[in-house]
Design an enzyme around this catalytic site. Structure first.
Site, PDB file in Angstrom:
ATOM      1  N   LYS A  49      74.461 -49.944  55.079  1.00 54.46           N
ATOM      2  CA  LYS A  49      75.708 -50.792  55.669  1.00 54.46           C
ATOM      3  C   LYS A  49      75.467 -52.423  55.685  1.00 54.46           C
ATOM      4  CE  LYS A  49      76.299 -46.853  58.778  1.00 54.46           C
ATOM      5  NZ  LYS A  49      75.722 -46.177  60.045  1.00 54.46           N
ATOM      6  N   GLN A  93      73.310 -46.063  66.079  1.00 53.21           N
ATOM      7  CA  GLN A  93      72.861 -45.142  64.654  1.00 53.21           C
ATOM      8  C   GLN A  93      72.445 -43.939  65.217  1.00 53.21           C
ATOM      9  OE1 GLN A  93      73.329 -46.255  61.470  1.00 53.21           O
ATOM     10  NE2 GLN A  93      72.797 -43.955  60.942  1.00 53.21           N
ATOM     11  N   ASP A 116      83.259 -46.542  65.453  1.00 50.94           N
ATOM     12  CA  ASP A 116      82.976 -45.118  64.761  1.00 50.94           C
ATOM     13  C   ASP A 116      83.911 -44.216  65.315  1.00 50.94           C
ATOM     14  OD1 ASP A 116      80.860 -45.021  62.995  1.00 50.94           O
ATOM     15  OD2 ASP A 116      79.484 -44.906  64.454  1.00 50.94           O
TER      16      ASP A 116
END
Ligand code: NAD
Length: 292
Positions: A49, A93, A116
């Site tokens: 990322k 994460q 997300d």
């Protein structure tokens, strides 16, 4: 000839597009990533990322916490990031250590920064078909991969194998929203091969290497392999100076067996994976109101 759904090619086009819009905008989108512990896979995904952000001109604020952190400290930290005008998107994460309350931590993210799309508030509106909902990155990546090759899902029979909260569930929801007729299969489903064979589009997200063989498909079908499984190559561990890979990534589909039969198939690696990262940064640009 079987069409290979090349996610890297579409990702590279997406990188160009996002780089141009960010360069033209007065704003640098900033993504905060919270990492708990030091799981090797999480480290690898975060590096990916960071690399992507660098390529398009966005920034990553990487915050690390020890294994022993508690829910309250993470929630407090997210509250600070919510209040910080310099941060456009926040992600946690995954996986988190099982003793932490994953949903409680994720739900601390302000809806406008939930890139997300995993907060309960977003899930609720996403499942209700609200187009303002953030589409979780993997599901969005699957749809963009199909669209990138001119494959429409509206009116198609789509079978999704896997129904997890993070992956299979959102994929099925998105396909329904886009007008597909969706069948969902999971561990307890009978005759998965039959339900897969009669689909126009088969999307596999089970996390089981070589689950899907030629018995699961019919000529003309489109297959999207979301699985990422790491298998040992059987080779001895690499010496530092040699870089011999001892593990390789495979999907859930037996590619060699299935590819000659179907009309289109996504490879692993190089299919859905690159599209997932692109989708996350598209969501970040939306949150930062950098339009593309
Ligand atoms: P999970 O273990 O949470 O869920 C797996 C789902 O598949 C469950 O619903 C289960 O019932 C079903 N399943 C498992 N074995 C099955 C079988 N034999 N037959 C039918 N259904 C079966 O996993 P997850 O988090 O949903 O991830 C699924 C896969 O997708 C993993 O390989 C993961 O690494 C991969 N993944 C890929 C991306 C990407 O960008 N390509 C992103 C996230 C996850």
């Amino acid at each position: 000839m079987t069409l290979i759904l090349d996610g890297r090619k579409l990702r590279d086009e997406g990188v160009k597009r996002l780089k141009e819009v960010i360069a033209k905008s007065a704003k640098t989108p900033v993504l905060a990533i919270l990492q708990v512990g030091a799981l090797a896979e999480s480290g690898a995904y975060i590096s990916q990322k960071k690399k992507f952000a660098e390529q398009i001109g966005a920034k990553v604020l990487h915050q690390t916490f020890s294994e022993t952190v508690d829910d309250a400290e993470l929630v407090g930290n997210i509250a600070n990031l919510n209040d910080d005008d310099g941060v456009d998107g926040i992600i946690v994460q995954l996986p988190l250590p099982p003793r932490l309350d994953k949903q409680k931590v994720i739900d601390a993210i302000a809806p406008v920064k939930d890139v997300d799309g995993l907060t309960s508030a977003n899930k609720k509106i996403f499942e209700a078909g609200d187009r303002r909902a953030v589409v979780p990155a993997t599901a969005k990546g699957v749809l963009s991969l199909l669209r990138g090759y001119g494959l429409s899902v509206a009116g198609q029979r789509v079978t999704v194998i896997g129904r997890s909260d993070l992956v299979g569930g959102p994929i099925a929801t998105l396909m329904k929203r886009e007008g597909a007729q969706v069948a969902v299969c999971h561990r307890g489903t009978s005759d998965i091969a039959g339900k897969s064979r009669t689909a126009d589009i088969l999307i596999v997200a089970a996390g089981r290497p070589k689950l899907v063989t030629r018995d699961f498909v019919s000529p003309g079908e489109v297959v999207v392999d979301v699985g990422i499984n790491s298998l040992s190559t059987g080779r001895p561990a690499a010496k530092l100076e040699e870089e011999i890979p001892t593990r390789r990534l495979v999907g859930d589909v037996d590619f060699e067996d299935v590819a000659p039969i179907v009309s289109a198939i996504s490879p692993v690696p190089g299919g859905v994976g690159p599209m997932t990262v692109l989708s996350l940064f598209e969501n970040l640009c939306d949150a930062a109101e950098v339009s593309f």
